[in-house]
Each structure stands twice: as structure tokens, then as C-alpha cells.
Write a protein that holds these residues in place. Structure first.
Motif, PDB file in Angstrom:
ATOM      1  N   VAL A 261      86.875  32.314  72.080  1.00 45.39           N
ATOM      2  CA  VAL A 261      86.115  31.747  73.186  1.00 45.39           C
ATOM      3  C   VAL A 261      84.609  31.804  72.930  1.00 45.39           C
ATOM      4  CG1 VAL A 261      87.904  32.320  74.864  1.00 45.39           C
ATOM      5  CG2 VAL A 261      86.088  33.968  74.386  1.00 45.39           C
ATOM      6  N   ARG A 262      84.196  32.480  71.902  1.00 44.75           N
ATOM      7  CA  ARG A 262      82.767  32.608  71.648  1.00 44.75           C
ATOM      8  C   ARG A 262      82.213  31.288  71.109  1.00 44.75           C
ATOM      9  NH1 ARG A 262      79.822  36.818  67.511  1.00 44.75           N
ATOM     10  NH2 ARG A 262      77.740  36.729  68.440  1.00 44.75           N
ATOM     11  N   ARG A 263      81.186  30.757  71.756  1.00 50.70           N
ATOM     12  CA  ARG A 263      80.583  29.492  71.354  1.00 50.70           C
ATOM     13  C   ARG A 263      79.276  29.787  70.624  1.00 50.70           C
ATOM     14  NH1 ARG A 263      81.732  24.833  74.064  1.00 50.70           N
ATOM     15  NH2 ARG A 263      79.564  24.416  74.643  1.00 50.70           N
ATOM     16  N   THR A 264      79.278  29.555  69.348  1.00 53.58           N
ATOM     17  CA  THR A 264      78.098  29.819  68.533  1.00 53.58           C
ATOM     18  C   THR A 264      77.815  28.630  67.627  1.00 53.58           C
ATOM     19  OG1 THR A 264      79.341  30.840  66.721  1.00 53.58           O
ATOM     20  CG2 THR A 264      78.607  32.296  68.495  1.00 53.58           C
ATOM     21  N   LEU A 265      76.571  28.530  67.192  1.00 54.40           N
ATOM     22  CA  LEU A 265      76.181  27.546  66.193  1.00 54.40           C
ATOM     23  C   LEU A 265      75.145  28.187  65.285  1.00 54.40           C
ATOM     24  CD1 LEU A 265      76.563  24.536  65.299  1.00 54.40           C
ATOM     25  CD2 LEU A 265      74.404  24.085  66.500  1.00 54.40           C
ATOM     26  N   ALA A 266      75.496  28.336  64.014  1.00 54.18           N
ATOM     27  CA  ALA A 266      74.579  28.902  63.025  1.00 54.18           C
ATOM     28  C   ALA A 266      73.960  27.752  62.236  1.00 54.18           C
ATOM     29  CB  ALA A 266      75.315  29.853  62.086  1.00 54.18           C
ATOM     30  N   MET A 267      72.638  27.596  62.375  1.00 53.17           N
ATOM     31  CA  MET A 267      71.921  26.505  61.719  1.00 53.17           C
ATOM     32  C   MET A 267      71.009  27.051  60.626  1.00 53.17           C
ATOM     33  SD  MET A 267      70.725  23.762  64.608  1.00 53.17           S
ATOM     34  CE  MET A 267      69.813  24.936  65.586  1.00 53.17           C
ATOM     35  N   GLY A 268      70.962  26.341  59.513  1.00 56.56           N
ATOM     36  CA  GLY A 268      70.069  26.710  58.420  1.00 56.56           C
ATOM     37  C   GLY A 268      69.094  25.596  58.106  1.00 56.56           C
ATOM     38  N   PHE A 269      67.967  25.970  57.548  1.00 53.87           N
ATOM     39  CA  PHE A 269      66.935  25.002  57.190  1.00 53.87           C
ATOM     40  C   PHE A 269      66.367  25.338  55.823  1.00 53.87           C
ATOM     41  CE2 PHE A 269      67.086  25.111  61.751  1.00 53.87           C
ATOM     42  CZ  PHE A 269      66.971  23.781  62.130  1.00 53.87           C
ATOM     43  N   LEU A 270      66.213  24.324  54.999  1.00 54.17           N
ATOM     44  CA  LEU A 270      65.415  24.497  53.792  1.00 54.17           C
ATOM     45  C   LEU A 270      64.029  24.935  54.247  1.00 54.17           C
ATOM     46  CD1 LEU A 270      64.951  24.089  50.707  1.00 54.17           C
ATOM     47  CD2 LEU A 270      64.318  21.738  51.261  1.00 54.17           C
ATOM     48  N   THR A 271      63.538  26.024  53.663  1.00 52.97           N
ATOM     49  CA  THR A 271      62.283  26.608  54.125  1.00 52.97           C
ATOM     50  C   THR A 271      61.177  25.561  54.223  1.00 52.97           C
ATOM     51  OG1 THR A 271      62.877  28.730  53.126  1.00 52.97           O
ATOM     52  CG2 THR A 271      60.563  28.395  53.683  1.00 52.97           C
ATOM     53  N   GLY A 272      60.616  25.418  55.421  1.00 52.38           N
ATOM     54  CA  GLY A 272      59.567  24.445  55.672  1.00 52.38           C
ATOM     55  C   GLY A 272      60.025  23.276  56.521  1.00 52.38           C
ATOM     56  N   LEU A 273      61.338  22.996  56.519  1.00 46.89           N
ATOM     57  CA  LEU A 273      61.857  21.867  57.302  1.00 46.89           C
ATOM     58  C   LEU A 273      62.038  22.214  58.782  1.00 46.89           C
ATOM     59  CD1 LEU A 273      64.575  20.223  55.004  1.00 46.89           C
ATOM     60  CD2 LEU A 273      62.256  19.422  55.483  1.00 46.89           C
ATOM     61  N   GLU A 274      61.904  23.499  59.120  1.00 48.36           N
ATOM     62  CA  GLU A 274      62.107  23.900  60.512  1.00 48.36           C
ATOM     63  C   GLU A 274      61.145  23.184  61.452  1.00 48.36           C
ATOM     64  OE1 GLU A 274      61.305  25.843  58.013  1.00 48.36           O
ATOM     65  OE2 GLU A 274      62.373  27.762  58.021  1.00 48.36           O
ATOM     66  N   MET A 275      59.912  22.976  60.994  1.00 49.77           N
ATOM     67  CA  MET A 275      58.896  22.385  61.868  1.00 49.77           C
ATOM     68  C   MET A 275      59.309  21.003  62.347  1.00 49.77           C
ATOM     69  SD  MET A 275      55.372  23.567  59.980  1.00 49.77           S
ATOM     70  CE  MET A 275      54.362  22.850  61.269  1.00 49.77           C
ATOM     71  N   THR A 276      59.986  20.250  61.493  1.00 50.84           N
ATOM     72  CA  THR A 276      60.393  18.897  61.849  1.00 50.84           C
ATOM     73  C   THR A 276      61.748  18.860  62.540  1.00 50.84           C
ATOM     74  OG1 THR A 276      59.153  17.987  59.983  1.00 50.84           O
ATOM     75  CG2 THR A 276      60.883  16.591  60.936  1.00 50.84           C
ATOM     76  N   TRP A 277      62.716  19.608  61.998  1.00 53.83           N
ATOM     77  CA  TRP A 277      64.103  19.403  62.409  1.00 53.83           C
ATOM     78  C   TRP A 277      64.633  20.382  63.445  1.00 53.83           C
ATOM     79  CZ3 TRP A 277      66.132  14.923  61.600  1.00 53.83           C
ATOM     80  CH2 TRP A 277      65.604  14.136  60.573  1.00 53.83           C
ATOM     81  N   LEU A 278      64.038  21.562  63.569  1.00 57.38           N
ATOM     82  CA  LEU A 278      64.525  22.492  64.588  1.00 57.38           C
ATOM     83  C   LEU A 278      64.332  21.941  66.001  1.00 57.38           C
ATOM     84  CD1 LEU A 278      65.786  25.130  65.444  1.00 57.38           C
ATOM     85  CD2 LEU A 278      63.552  26.247  65.176  1.00 57.38           C
ATOM     86  N   PRO A 279      63.163  21.370  66.343  1.00 57.66           N
ATOM     87  CA  PRO A 279      63.041  20.804  67.700  1.00 57.66           C
ATOM     88  C   PRO A 279      64.059  19.707  67.982  1.00 57.66           C
ATOM     89  CG  PRO A 279      60.879  21.043  66.668  1.00 57.66           C
ATOM     90  CD  PRO A 279      61.891  21.306  65.595  1.00 57.66           C
ATOM     91  N   GLN A 280      64.321  18.835  66.995  1.00 52.78           N
ATOM     92  CA  GLN A 280      65.306  17.773  67.203  1.00 52.78           C
ATOM     93  C   GLN A 280      66.703  18.352  67.375  1.00 52.78           C
ATOM     94  OE1 GLN A 280      65.127  14.162  64.879  1.00 52.78           O
ATOM     95  NE2 GLN A 280      63.108  14.706  64.061  1.00 52.78           N
ATOM     96  N   ALA A 281      67.005  19.377  66.579  1.00 49.81           N
ATOM     97  CA  ALA A 281      68.327  19.993  66.675  1.00 49.81           C
ATOM     98  C   ALA A 281      68.532  20.658  68.034  1.00 49.81           C
ATOM     99  CB  ALA A 281      68.501  21.022  65.553  1.00 49.81           C
ATOM    100  N   MET A 282      67.500  21.332  68.536  1.00 46.05           N
ATOM    101  CA  MET A 282      67.637  22.010  69.824  1.00 46.05           C
ATOM    102  C   MET A 282      67.733  21.006  70.975  1.00 46.05           C
ATOM    103  SD  MET A 282      67.876  25.092  68.897  1.00 46.05           S
ATOM    104  CE  MET A 282      67.616  26.160  70.304  1.00 46.05           C
ATOM    105  N   ARG A 283      67.009  19.884  70.857  1.00 47.32           N
ATOM    106  CA  ARG A 283      67.104  18.866  71.911  1.00 47.32           C
ATOM    107  C   ARG A 283      68.508  18.276  72.003  1.00 47.32           C
ATOM    108  NH1 ARG A 283      61.816  17.405  70.263  1.00 47.32           N
ATOM    109  NH2 ARG A 283      62.642  15.781  68.879  1.00 47.32           N
ATOM    110  N   ALA A 284      69.198  18.200  70.868  1.00 47.52           N
ATOM    111  CA  ALA A 284      70.544  17.621  70.870  1.00 47.52           C
ATOM    112  C   ALA A 284      71.518  18.449  71.700  1.00 47.52           C
ATOM    113  CB  ALA A 284      71.060  17.490  69.439  1.00 47.52           C
ATOM    114  N   LEU A 285      71.231  19.748  71.833  1.00 40.42           N
ATOM    115  CA  LEU A 285      72.123  20.635  72.581  1.00 40.42           C
ATOM    116  C   LEU A 285      71.456  21.196  73.825  1.00 40.42           C
ATOM    117  CD1 LEU A 285      73.749  22.650  69.643  1.00 40.42           C
ATOM    118  CD2 LEU A 285      74.842  20.892  71.030  1.00 40.42           C
ATOM    119  N   GLN A 286      70.417  20.542  74.291  1.00 42.26           N
ATOM    120  CA  GLN A 286      69.592  21.104  75.352  1.00 42.26           C
ATOM    121  C   GLN A 286      70.390  21.525  76.575  1.00 42.26           C
ATOM    122  OE1 GLN A 286      66.292  18.632  76.343  1.00 42.26           O
ATOM    123  NE2 GLN A 286      65.211  20.219  77.454  1.00 42.26           N
TER     124      GLN A 286
END
Length: 295
Positions: free
Chosen positions: A93-118
Motif C-alpha cells: 500500500v505504500r505509494r512512493t516514487l524514486a526519481m533520479g537526475f543526471l547531476t545538473g538536470l534537476e534545475m530544469t526537470w525537477l519542477p516539471q516532474a513535481m508539477r505532473a504529480l501536484q
């Protein structure tokens, strides 16, 4: 006679990837170099062949070692995947999502990823990490990570969705003579200290070398780097030039500037990677939403 144990395989893979007994012992395994050497000798005794050749420069895989490495990785991946599957079955029942980023890509893609699951974030535990692209691929394959924004790694059985194609740009010191040019030709790189991707940044290195070959330019790489931060630091300290993906532009300090390449620059893919065997409903929801948002 000592029996072959999983720790022997883990030690061998660590040494093979580090290319050095000392580095593997100190930075990855946190053990002493003599102890690690004994473990590797025990493994070679059990297998019956030399797996590594030793020299003053470090260690290299023998032909037998290269073959054994593939099987050792497969065994460890299967074990880790099994452990992860057992843990998931125990906590369905545990709902988790483990996301990884090539170092430096977080600035661009983390906000988009979080908005998708807002709307789902109150009910989902999201874990975020960054690393080299091959290590992200390894984590996805072993079931330690659900999705990663990375480079495509052909040696891993993963699914890749291309989300961007970044042009390579030239990084240089702010006071370099080439800053007078609006664009940089491949010929301008000749004779300069050159900074490029190291083996751990294999996709970047491959794209760069192919571009230089296509342009008929022979350049020896003076410094190989694993990440953007290291490249920027070397540009500033060695006054060299670096060919790096365009996401570096968001990270440049005052001392380092960029210029586009002349003509059609080479590009490097940013992909969303995941394992086809991952049945997580949270991952399925995330993939469908991110794809819909990008249409």
C-alpha cells in the motif's frame, strides 16, 4: 578453500568500475586496500583464471575478467531486484516514487516532474537523487529507482523516452580571446586546452568524438570530466575550452561564458528512463501525465 560469496562479486564489480584497488577500497567499499586485494585473489582462485591485470597505473580487466563482469553484474542486479520485489510485496500500500537526475538536470526537470504529480503529492512519498547517468541506469535496473532524467545508456535493459535534444556549446573563460567571436568553429578548438566527457560520461564523450571526427579535427582531450560542475571549474582554472550540453548555461559563474558552435551543432539526448519490469502504479501515472503535459 574459501567459497565464492556475493561479497566477492560486489568487490570485483567495484574494482572493475573504479579501475583502481585503492579507489574502490577507500571510496566505494570503505575497507582497506590489502583486505580488498585478498578478496580479489580469493575470487580469482575460485574462478580459476586471472580476472584483473595489475600495473603501476592501476588495474585492467583481462579478457576473462570482461566476460565475468557481465555475469557478476547480472547476478547482483537479479538479487537486488528480488530484494526490492520482496519488500514491495510486504508493503503493497505504500505509494512512493524514486526519481533520479543526471547531476545538473534537476534545475530544469525537477519542477516539471513535481508539477505532473501536484495533486497527488500529499499521498506520495517522492525521493530525489542525482548521480552519473550509468549509475542511474544501474539503479533503475536493480529496482532502486523508478524513473530518471538522464542520458540513454545502451548497455542496460531500460525504456527511454526522449524529452529534449540539447546542442553542445563551447564554455570558455570570460576574458578568453575567442569571446570576441559570436560563434566558434571546430578549428578554433585546435591548440587550446580541451575539456570533455570522461568514461563515466560515455554518451557525451561519444557525441563529442563523433562530431570532431566528422569535422576532420584531431584533438587530444586534456581533461575528462564526469559532470558539468567539474567542467566549469576546469574551464576557470586551466583557461581551457569545454564542449558541454546547453543546460550548463544555467549554472555558469561570472568567470565562465559560452558561445554556440558554428553551423549545425551536435546534440545530446535527455531521456526519461525507466524499467519495463517496474509495475508501480505511481510510475505509470507519472509517465502518462508527463507525456500528456509535453504534447
Amino acid at each position: 578453500m574459501a567459497s565464492l560469496e556475493l561479497r566477492h562479486l560486489r568487490y570485483f564489480v567495484a574494482v572493475a568500475e573504479a579501475g583502481s584497488l585503492t579507489e574502490a577500497a577507500e571510496r566505494r567499499l570503505h575497507t582497506s586496500q590489502p583486505s580488498l586485494s585478498r578478496q580479489i585473489r580469493d575470487l580469482e582462485h575460485q574462478v580459476g583464471v586471472d580476472l584483473l591485470s595489475r600495473s603501476a597505473r592501476g588495474v585492467e580487466l583481462t579478457e576473462a575478467g570482461r566476460v565475468f563482469l557481465d555475469h557478476a553484474r547480472a547476478v547482483l542486479m537479479q538479487l537486488d531486484a528480488g530484494v526490492q520485489a520482496a519488500r514491495s510485496a510486504a508493503h503493497p500500500v505504500r505509494r512512493t516514487l524514486a526519481m533520479g537526475f543526471l547531476t545538473g538536470l534537476e534545475m530544469t526537470w525537477l519542477p516539471q516532474a513535481m508539477r505532473a504529480l501536484q495533486d497527488q503529492l500529499p499521498d506520495i512519498q517522492v525521493a530525489v537523487s542525482s548521480d552519473y547517468s550509468p549509475r542511474l541506469a544501474d539503479a533503475l535496473t536493480r529496482g532502486r529507482m523508478d524513473v530518471a532524467f538522464m542520458r540513454p545508456e545502451p548497455d542496460y535493459p531500460l525504456e527511454y523516452v526522449v524529452v529534449d535534444r540539447e546542442p553542445l556549446v563551447v564554455l570558455m573563460p570570460r576574458d578568453h580571446r575567442l569571446t570576441a567571436r559570436e560563434t566558434i568553429s571546430p578549428e578554433n578548438l585546435v591548440g587550446e586546452v580541451f575539456i570533455g566527457g570522461a568514461n563515466k560520461a560515455g554518451v557525451l564523450r561519444m557525441v563529442t568524438e563523433e562530431y570532431l571526427r566528422r569535422c576532420g579535427i584531431a584533438i587530444t582531450m586534456d581533461h575528462g570530466v564526469d559532470n558539468i560542475a567539474m567542467a566549469i571549474s576546469l574551464v576557470a582554472s586551466t583557461r581551457g575550452l569545454a564542449l558541454m550540453p546547453a543546460y550548463a548555461l544555467d549554472l555558469l559563474p561570472h568567470a565562465v561564458v559560452s558561445r554556440p558552435l558554428e553551423g549545425q551543432p551536435p546534440t545530446i539526448d535527455v531521456v526519461m528512463g525507466y524499467s519495463r519490469t517496474n509495475t508501480s502504479p505511481v510510475l505509470k501515472l507519472f509517465l502518462s501525465r508527463l507525456r500528456s503535459n509535453r504534447r
